[in-house]
Design a protein around this motif. Structure first.
Motif: not given
Length: 123
Positions: A37-58
């Motif tokens: 989950a580390k890579a997804g957690a680092e991407a949480v601050g990215g674009s809105a679409r990606t951040a939402g999906r990554e925030r849920e995964r994190y």
């Protein structure tokens, strides 16, 4: 038609646990969850679409890791597992959850290591 649709691989934290697991297996599973989950957690601050999906995964990964950590009987193994979850939370800029978990750490040397890495949590 979804014939050519890609199937997303299942995340490690979504896999069911087969029967009771011991402290060592639980700590190992938490380590694998946090690494995945580390890579997804680092991407949480990215674009809105990606951040939402990554925030849920994190959030799912952190929740499962916390549930497993609560079942670890050995204090030092639990503190080390919680430290890994704190690292994951800080990668995702979730200081509130990280601070709550930091307070749960009982071993002095683990608390000192976390304070050294994240001085903001000690306040």
């Amino acid at each position: 038609m979804n014939w050519f649709a890609r199937r997303r691989p299942a995340d490690i934290w979504d896999e069911p646990i087969q029967g009771p697991i011991g402290d060592i297996e639980a700590a190992e599973r938490i380590r694998h969850i946090c690494e995945a989950a580390k890579a997804g957690a680092e991407a949480v601050g990215g674009s809105a679409r990606t951040a939402g999906r990554e925030r849920e995964r994190y959030e799912r990964a952190a929740r499962v890791a916390m549930e497993i950590a609560m079942k670890i009987a050995d204090d030092l193994m639990r503190d080390d597992a919680v430290r890994r979850i704190v690292d994951l939370c800080m990668k995702a800029d979730d200081a509130k959850t990280a601070q709550i978990l930091f307070r749960a750490i009982q071993a002095g040397w683990v608390r000192e290591a976390v304070q050294r890495d994240y001085p903001a949590l000690a306040q």
